[in-house]
Design a protein around this motif. Structure first.
Motif, PDB file in Angstrom:
ATOM      1  N   ILE A 223     -10.675 -16.879  -8.203  1.00 37.30           N
ATOM      2  CA  ILE A 223     -11.659 -17.384  -9.156  1.00 37.30           C
ATOM      3  C   ILE A 223     -11.272 -18.768  -9.659  1.00 37.30           C
ATOM      4  CG2 ILE A 223     -12.872 -16.907 -11.321  1.00 37.30           C
ATOM      5  CD1 ILE A 223     -13.456 -14.977  -8.989  1.00 37.30           C
TER       6      ILE A 223
ATOM      7  N   TRP B 179     -21.180 -11.777 -10.025  1.00 38.47           N
ATOM      8  CA  TRP B 179     -20.163 -12.778 -10.380  1.00 38.47           C
ATOM      9  C   TRP B 179     -19.567 -13.404  -9.128  1.00 38.47           C
ATOM     10  CZ3 TRP B 179     -14.487 -11.606 -11.693  1.00 38.47           C
ATOM     11  CH2 TRP B 179     -13.880 -12.684 -12.341  1.00 38.47           C
ATOM     12  N   LEU B 180     -19.159 -12.582  -8.175  1.00 38.28           N
ATOM     13  CA  LEU B 180     -18.539 -13.101  -6.957  1.00 38.28           C
ATOM     14  C   LEU B 180     -19.551 -13.832  -6.075  1.00 38.28           C
ATOM     15  CD1 LEU B 180     -16.046 -10.257  -5.981  1.00 38.28           C
ATOM     16  CD2 LEU B 180     -15.540 -12.475  -7.003  1.00 38.28           C
TER      17      LEU B 180
ATOM     18  N   GLU C 172     -22.162 -15.558  -7.159  1.00 40.47           N
ATOM     19  CA  GLU C 172     -22.374 -16.868  -7.790  1.00 40.47           C
ATOM     20  C   GLU C 172     -21.165 -17.776  -7.563  1.00 40.47           C
ATOM     21  OE1 GLU C 172     -23.965 -20.051  -9.933  1.00 40.47           O
ATOM     22  OE2 GLU C 172     -24.890 -18.307  -8.964  1.00 40.47           O
ATOM     23  N   HIS C 173     -19.988 -17.203  -7.612  1.00 40.61           N
ATOM     24  CA  HIS C 173     -18.766 -17.987  -7.363  1.00 40.61           C
ATOM     25  C   HIS C 173     -18.793 -18.549  -5.944  1.00 40.61           C
ATOM     26  CE1 HIS C 173     -14.708 -19.347  -7.945  1.00 40.61           C
ATOM     27  NE2 HIS C 173     -14.217 -18.568  -6.990  1.00 40.61           N
TER      28      HIS C 173
ATOM     29  N   ARG D 238     -21.263 -21.453  -5.694  1.00 42.49           N
ATOM     30  CA  ARG D 238     -20.773 -22.697  -6.309  1.00 42.49           C
ATOM     31  C   ARG D 238     -19.717 -23.371  -5.443  1.00 42.49           C
ATOM     32  NH1 ARG D 238     -20.667 -22.458 -12.903  1.00 42.49           N
ATOM     33  NH2 ARG D 238     -22.722 -21.525 -13.178  1.00 42.49           N
TER      34      ARG D 238
ATOM     35  N   GLN E 102     -12.596 -24.773 -12.187  1.00 41.04           N
ATOM     36  CA  GLN E 102     -13.890 -24.291 -12.650  1.00 41.04           C
ATOM     37  C   GLN E 102     -14.737 -25.392 -13.292  1.00 41.04           C
ATOM     38  OE1 GLN E 102     -15.700 -21.488 -12.567  1.00 41.04           O
ATOM     39  NE2 GLN E 102     -14.268 -20.470 -11.201  1.00 41.04           N
TER      40      GLN E 102
END
Length: 426
Positions: A163, A265-266, A268-269, A272, A291
């Motif tokens: 992350i 969450w993953l 979207e990560h 990005r 981030q």
């Protein structure tokens, strides 16, 4: 006209339209149909369409003898899950692995082998929870991360978190995904430390590998993901990470619409990373995923007289205190300055350097100004910018009483150097 009179090429085309399930049924009709339904080219197509596989591999990425065997094994391995969800979770991991292969293979090497159903059931028994289906599948593909120097009793070293994170002043965060055995240990430790009830249905799924305590909790009942605030150690205070409206039923085996906050969450990560909104940060020999966004609209860019300034911010929940209105929401921001190749240009004149002198910041919470700063330097430095040199980067933070706000203002530069100015400031 019966199908027996149809040519092989036409039948092959028909089978591709029928799909894998109906093709398997057709193979029972006759020896000819069985042979046609066993063609490698056909199952290669099904594996590519359903699983985006260009080679016969199992879900641990081990080679298999044929595409037909591959498809059969995948369906057997995940027969207890909705097939559309299996494909979606695989796609999520494929996107992350693809980016890591190209940009950060050191992190890819830390991804654990997929967990077995037995290992997942062991966690559920010890923690008395039932994992949401999307999270179960995420762990079936990769059992978190195994970082170098991992110890059960301490926080993990190194900036190898999938992350990633951020830093400002002495606050350094780098978030990694916990393997199942660490999920059990960290959850039990925090339940004891926070004196939580035995009916607590939250598990720790991610944490910072630095000394800064940042923990992500998955609510196994409804699939929401939470992150701890500054008050986590004393009051178990947490904040949701994903809008609840986006989360679908997470325990319904008869639905193919499940999505918990962990999967969202993953996903979207991964988006990005692939879009370049967040990138790899290199400082000396140390690399990490930053981030701080670097692309519009999450990053603001302005160029004046050849000086480029980029600015972006991230929310810092672990430093936020919802019980203190003055610092309920803490944001870290990153400012990056550089000089364009043509140098500093003023009224048609080019200068090969310029140096920061002043800064003016207006920080607002909604429409209320909470800070107005007009001072020399940034973090005690007067960066000298020259064409072609690496960006000057600095990070700081701002506490706000509201969850939304803004930072605006300007920098004053002197063409040349402060000790030898060539013209008036810009």
């Amino acid at each position: 006209m019966g199908l027996e009179t149809v040519g092989d090429l036409a039948l092959n085309t028909i089978l591709t339209k029928l799909g894998p399930k109906e093709t398997a049924k057709v193979s029972c009709v006759s020896k000819r149909f069985k042979d046609l339904a066993s063609e490698e080219s056909l199952w290669s197509l099904f594996c590519r369409q359903d699983l985006d596989l260009s080679a016969p591999l199992d879900h641990h990425r081990n080679p298999l003898p044929s595409f037909k065997a591959t498809y059969k094994l995948w369906r057997e391995a995940f027969h207890m899950y909705p097939w559309p969800l299996v494909k979606r979770v695989k796609s999520c991991w494929d996107r992350l692995r693809s980016w890591l292969t190209t940009n950060f293979p050191e992190v890819k090497a830390t991804l654990g082998k997929g967990a077995s159903e037995g290992k997942i059931q062991e966690l559920e028994k010890k923690l008395k929870v039932k994992l949401p289906l999307p999270t179960r599948l995420l762990y079936r593909f990769h059992d978190g991360q195994n970082l170098p120097g991992q110890k059960r009793s301490s926080v993990l070293p190194g900036p190898l978190g999938l992350i990633g994170g951020y830093h400002f002043y002495n606050h350094w965060v780098n978030v990694y995904l916990l393997p199942l055995h660490e999920v059990i240990i960290k959850t039990q430790q925090l339940v004891r430390h926070l004196n939580l009830p035995s009916t607590f249905k939250y598990i720790v799924v991610a944490a910072s590998s630095s000394h800064i305590g940042k923990f992500f909790f998955l609510n196994c009942s409804d699939g929401q993901l939470y992150v701890g605030t500054q008050n986590l150690p004393t009051d178990a205070e947490m904040m949701p990470c994903v809008p609840q409206a986006l989360i679908s039923p997470v325990h319904d085996l008869n639905s193919d619409q499940q999505q918990d906050a962990m999967l969202l969450w993953l996903e979207e990560h991964g988006r990005r990373l692939h879009n370049g909104n967040i990138k790899l940060l290199s400082e000396g020999n140390i690399k990490s995923i930053s981030q701080f966004p670097e692309e519009s609209p999450l990053c603001s860019t302005a160029v004046t007289s050849g000086v480029m300034v980029r600015a972006s911010a991230v929310f810092v929940p672990e430093a936020s205190n919802l019980q203190d209105i003055s610092r309920a929401y803490v944001f870290a921001y990153s400012i990056r300055m550089s000089l364009q190749p043509e140098g500093c240009i003023i009224n048609g004149m080019h200068f090969d350097s310029c140096q920061l002198h002043m800064r003016h910041w207006v920080i607002s919470a909604n429409d209320t100004v909470v800070s107005n700063v007009n001072a020399e330097a940034v973090i005690g430095k007067f960066p000298l910018l020259c064409p072609g040199e690496k960006e000057f980067v600095y990070e700081s933070c701002a506490p706000l009483p509201t969850s939304t706000g803004s930072v605006e203002g300007s920098f004053t530069f002197v063409p040349g150097r402060l000790t030898d100015p060539k013209r008036k400031s810009i």
